[in-house]
Design a protein around this motif. Structure first.
Motif, PDB file in Angstrom:
ATOM      1  N   ALA A 127       0.832  -1.206   0.000  1.00  0.00           N
ATOM      2  CA  ALA A 127       0.000   0.000   0.000  1.00  0.00           C
ATOM      3  C   ALA A 127       0.864   1.252   0.000  1.00  0.00           C
ATOM      4  O   ALA A 127       0.559   2.231  -0.699  1.00  0.00           O
ATOM      5  N   ALA A 128       1.956   1.244   0.781  1.00  0.00           N
ATOM      6  CA  ALA A 128       2.849   2.404   0.823  1.00  0.00           C
ATOM      7  C   ALA A 128       3.479   2.650  -0.546  1.00  0.00           C
ATOM      8  O   ALA A 128       3.573   3.803  -1.000  1.00  0.00           O
ATOM      9  N   LEU A 129       3.907   1.575  -1.203  1.00  0.00           N
ATOM     10  CA  LEU A 129       4.467   1.720  -2.553  1.00  0.00           C
ATOM     11  C   LEU A 129       3.398   2.192  -3.530  1.00  0.00           C
ATOM     12  O   LEU A 129       3.653   3.055  -4.395  1.00  0.00           O
ATOM     13  N   GLY A 130       2.191   1.651  -3.412  1.00  0.00           N
ATOM     14  CA  GLY A 130       1.098   2.078  -4.284  1.00  0.00           C
ATOM     15  C   GLY A 130       0.748   3.544  -4.116  1.00  0.00           C
ATOM     16  O   GLY A 130       0.435   4.241  -5.095  1.00  0.00           O
ATOM     17  N   LEU A 131       0.804   4.036  -2.885  1.00  0.00           N
ATOM     18  CA  LEU A 131       0.514   5.450  -2.645  1.00  0.00           C
ATOM     19  C   LEU A 131       1.541   6.346  -3.316  1.00  0.00           C
ATOM     20  O   LEU A 131       1.199   7.411  -3.852  1.00  0.00           O
ATOM     21  N   LEU A 132       2.814   5.922  -3.316  1.00  0.00           N
ATOM     22  CA  LEU A 132       3.845   6.713  -3.990  1.00  0.00           C
ATOM     23  C   LEU A 132       3.603   6.735  -5.500  1.00  0.00           C
ATOM     24  O   LEU A 132       3.709   7.794  -6.132  1.00  0.00           O
ATOM     25  N   VAL A 133       3.251   5.584  -6.073  1.00  0.00           N
ATOM     26  CA  VAL A 133       2.986   5.519  -7.518  1.00  0.00           C
ATOM     27  C   VAL A 133       1.768   6.366  -7.878  1.00  0.00           C
ATOM     28  O   VAL A 133       1.785   7.126  -8.861  1.00  0.00           O
ATOM     29  N   LEU A 134       0.707   6.249  -7.091  1.00  0.00           N
ATOM     30  CA  LEU A 134      -0.496   7.047  -7.360  1.00  0.00           C
ATOM     31  C   LEU A 134      -0.219   8.539  -7.205  1.00  0.00           C
ATOM     32  O   LEU A 134      -0.734   9.357  -7.981  1.00  0.00           O
ATOM     33  N   SER A 135       0.598   8.908  -6.233  1.00  0.00           N
ATOM     34  CA  SER A 135       0.946  10.323  -6.048  1.00  0.00           C
ATOM     35  C   SER A 135       1.679  10.858  -7.270  1.00  0.00           C
ATOM     36  O   SER A 135       1.417  11.979  -7.734  1.00  0.00           O
ATOM     37  N   GLY A 136       2.606  10.055  -7.806  1.00  0.00           N
ATOM     38  CA  GLY A 136       3.311  10.476  -9.015  1.00  0.00           C
ATOM     39  C   GLY A 136       2.386  10.594 -10.211  1.00  0.00           C
ATOM     40  O   GLY A 136       2.503  11.537 -11.018  1.00  0.00           O
ATOM     41  N   ALA A 137       1.451   9.662 -10.342  1.00  0.00           N
ATOM     42  CA  ALA A 137       0.500   9.710 -11.461  1.00  0.00           C
ATOM     43  C   ALA A 137      -0.380  10.956 -11.365  1.00  0.00           C
ATOM     44  O   ALA A 137      -0.673  11.604 -12.382  1.00  0.00           O
ATOM     45  N   ILE A 138      -0.800  11.292 -10.162  1.00  0.00           N
ATOM     46  CA  ILE A 138      -1.627  12.493  -9.972  1.00  0.00           C
ATOM     47  C   ILE A 138      -0.827  13.735 -10.321  1.00  0.00           C
ATOM     48  O   ILE A 138      -1.344  14.679 -10.950  1.00  0.00           O
ATOM     49  N   ALA A 139       0.459  13.767  -9.931  1.00  0.00           N
ATOM     50  CA  ALA A 139       1.304  14.922 -10.254  1.00  0.00           C
ATOM     51  C   ALA A 139       1.417  15.102 -11.762  1.00  0.00           C
ATOM     52  O   ALA A 139       1.368  16.231 -12.277  1.00  0.00           O
ATOM     53  N   LEU A 140       1.566  13.990 -12.508  1.00  0.00           N
ATOM     54  CA  LEU A 140       1.655  14.081 -13.964  1.00  0.00           C
ATOM     55  C   LEU A 140       0.362  14.599 -14.580  1.00  0.00           C
ATOM     56  O   LEU A 140       0.382  15.353 -15.559  1.00  0.00           O
ATOM     57  N   ARG A 141      -0.781  14.196 -14.020  1.00  0.00           N
ATOM     58  CA  ARG A 141      -2.063  14.688 -14.528  1.00  0.00           C
ATOM     59  C   ARG A 141      -2.248  16.176 -14.228  1.00  0.00           C
ATOM     60  O   ARG A 141      -2.802  16.914 -15.045  1.00  0.00           O
ATOM     61  N   LEU A 142      -1.769  16.609 -13.057  1.00  0.00           N
ATOM     62  CA  LEU A 142      -1.967  18.003 -12.668  1.00  0.00           C
ATOM     63  C   LEU A 142      -1.025  18.943 -13.402  1.00  0.00           C
ATOM     64  O   LEU A 142      -1.366  20.097 -13.661  1.00  0.00           O
ATOM     65  N   ASP A 143       0.182  18.469 -13.687  1.00  0.00           N
ATOM     66  CA  ASP A 143       1.169  19.327 -14.336  1.00  0.00           C
ATOM     67  C   ASP A 143       2.078  18.448 -15.177  1.00  0.00           C
ATOM     68  O   ASP A 143       2.904  17.708 -14.642  1.00  0.00           O
ATOM     69  N   GLY A 144       1.928  18.528 -16.496  1.00  0.00           N
ATOM     70  CA  GLY A 144       2.725  17.698 -17.391  1.00  0.00           C
ATOM     71  C   GLY A 144       4.210  17.940 -17.289  1.00  0.00           C
ATOM     72  O   GLY A 144       5.016  17.086 -17.662  1.00  0.00           O
ATOM     73  N   ARG A 145       4.613  19.109 -16.768  1.00  0.00           N
ATOM     74  CA  ARG A 145       6.041  19.391 -16.639  1.00  0.00           C
ATOM     75  C   ARG A 145       6.712  18.473 -15.635  1.00  0.00           C
ATOM     76  O   ARG A 145       7.943  18.381 -15.589  1.00  0.00           O
ATOM     77  N   ALA A 146       5.909  17.809 -14.792  1.00  0.00           N
ATOM     78  CA  ALA A 146       6.494  16.927 -13.785  1.00  0.00           C
ATOM     79  C   ALA A 146       7.293  15.801 -14.418  1.00  0.00           C
ATOM     80  O   ALA A 146       8.204  15.246 -13.802  1.00  0.00           O
ATOM     81  N   GLY A 147       6.957  15.425 -15.658  1.00  0.00           N
ATOM     82  CA  GLY A 147       7.691  14.352 -16.323  1.00  0.00           C
ATOM     83  C   GLY A 147       8.918  14.835 -17.070  1.00  0.00           C
ATOM     84  O   GLY A 147       9.644  14.021 -17.638  1.00  0.00           O
ATOM     85  N   LEU A 148       9.166  16.151 -17.112  1.00  0.00           N
ATOM     86  CA  LEU A 148      10.304  16.714 -17.829  1.00  0.00           C
ATOM     87  C   LEU A 148      11.297  17.254 -16.817  1.00  0.00           C
ATOM     88  O   LEU A 148      11.302  18.440 -16.489  1.00  0.00           O
ATOM     89  N   LEU A 149      12.162  16.401 -16.297  1.00  0.00           N
ATOM     90  CA  LEU A 149      13.072  16.776 -15.228  1.00  0.00           C
ATOM     91  C   LEU A 149      14.483  16.956 -15.777  1.00  0.00           C
ATOM     92  O   LEU A 149      15.099  16.017 -16.268  1.00  0.00           O
ATOM     93  N   ASP A 150      15.009  18.196 -15.681  1.00  0.00           N
ATOM     94  CA  ASP A 150      16.398  18.433 -16.016  1.00  0.00           C
ATOM     95  C   ASP A 150      17.235  18.318 -14.744  1.00  0.00           C
ATOM     96  O   ASP A 150      16.755  17.852 -13.709  1.00  0.00           O
ATOM     97  N   GLY A 151      18.480  18.742 -14.814  1.00  0.00           N
ATOM     98  CA  GLY A 151      19.357  18.617 -13.656  1.00  0.00           C
ATOM     99  C   GLY A 151      18.847  19.360 -12.439  1.00  0.00           C
ATOM    100  O   GLY A 151      18.822  18.817 -11.326  1.00  0.00           O
ATOM    101  N   ALA A 152      18.412  20.610 -12.626  1.00  0.00           N
ATOM    102  CA  ALA A 152      17.915  21.396 -11.498  1.00  0.00           C
ATOM    103  C   ALA A 152      16.639  20.799 -10.932  1.00  0.00           C
ATOM    104  O   ALA A 152      16.443  20.750  -9.712  1.00  0.00           O
ATOM    105  N   ALA A 153      15.766  20.308 -11.825  1.00  0.00           N
ATOM    106  CA  ALA A 153      14.514  19.723 -11.362  1.00  0.00           C
ATOM    107  C   ALA A 153      14.755  18.433 -10.588  1.00  0.00           C
ATOM    108  O   ALA A 153      14.066  18.129  -9.610  1.00  0.00           O
TER     109      ALA A 153
END
Length: 314
Positions: A127-153
């Motif tokens: 469940a803890a691992l699933g919550l982390l995956v779901l949190s990341g998926a929600i972040a991608l839906r809310l802001d597509g830039r979350a998947g574009l990580l450069d060095g600073a990001a």
């Protein structure tokens, strides 16, 4: 009771964050945080003084162990809150909030393993691992830039992940302070000193940039009282009584609830995002249930001492 307090705190924080969303930039958020932590310190200090006089309570324990825990609370609080706000300079807010809250449950499990507390049940770890995956998926839906990580990001993401680990330590430290008999209002009076000092130093060094400071100071102070001091006091009471892992999985629902609360103040809703949030909340509620101690085997019986008058077996 602890679970209810944590849930109320999460709902109040979600409503407050939903209201403030879009009204404060990075600099304004840092200023608001500084004001909020000072307000929480003063308000909880006054509450503790009044309660102590009216109820004739014994003073909060001030042994070496309690003082050490409070020093660690100050350090962890500063890393948790300031690490989050500083990371906003490099990563989208949706990603920062999702990573911080999603990392928390796994951090509790890992620190428990390091401390030799034993492994949690497989279902809770999943469940803890699933919550982390779901949190990341929600972040991608809310802001597509979350998947574009450069060095600073990437550096900002590592910083906000560190703040999530620190938040998990806060849950453990709060539990230990509760077991030591420290009153939550007393803990709240002393846990933010390093945070507002560091926030003020960052502002003096120009970390807030030239962004608008946001609403007027009196309004910010009143907002801080209702949006920060009260929810964090309720959360502190709950954390001191609840199991750390249960507390962190409930806190993982905060970013999703903030998104939903934004709709109350003019925001829009996305069906897929709402479905992901509903799934995350369902997993969190199931995982928040405390583990039951394993029952002893039914066929194990305690041997009875032989009677002095009984005959030996023939």
């Amino acid at each position: 009771m602890p679970t209810a307090l944590i849930l109320v705190s999460v709902l109040l924080q979600a409503l407050a964050d939903g209201f403030l969303s879009g009204r404060l930039g990075f600099g304004g958020s840092l200023r608001f945080s500084c004001i909020a932590f000072v307000t929480a310190t003063v308000a909880c200090g006054a509450l503790h003084a009044v309660r102590s006089r009216r109820t004739a309570r014994r003073p909060a324990p001030r042994g070496r162990g309690t003082l050490r825990l409070m020093v660690l609370m100050n350090l962890a609080t500063a890393v948790t809150f300031l690490g989050f706000y500083v990371s906003l300079a490099w990563v989208p807010a949706a990603l920062a909030s999702s990573v911080q809250s999603g990392v928390g449950p796994l951090a509790v499990i890992c620190t428990g393993l390091v401390r030799g507390e034993g492994r949690p049940r497989a279902g809770r770890a999943a469940a803890a691992l699933g919550l982390l995956v779901l949190s990341g998926a929600i972040a991608l839906r809310l802001d597509g830039r979350a998947g574009l990580l450069d060095g600073a990001a990437l550096g900002g993401t590592a910083l906000v992940a560190l703040s999530g680990v620190s938040a998990a330590l806060l849950a453990r430290l709060s539990r230990q302070l509760g077991q030591a008999g420290a009153e939550p209002a007393w803990v709240m009076t002393h846990r933010f000193h390093l945070t507002y000092v560091c926030a003020g130093a960052l502002l003096l060094l120009g970390a807030g940039g030239t962004a608008s400071a946001g609403p007027a100071l009196p309004l910010m102070a009143l907002t801080a009282l209702g949006a920060v001091a009260l929810p964090l006091l309720l959360l502190q009471i709950g954390l001191q009584r609840a199991e750390p892992l249960s507390a962190m999985v409930l806190l993982s629902t905060l970013p999703g609830l903030v998104y939903l609360s934004q709709s109350l103040f003019g925001g829009t809703l996305d069906a897929v995002t709402c479905a992901l949030i509903a799934l995350l909340i369902a997993v969190a509620v199931l995982a928040a249930r405390p583990e039951r101690p394993a029952a002893p085997p039914a066929d194990v019986r305690t041997p009875q001492p032989a009677s002095l008058t009984s005959a030996p077996p023939g």
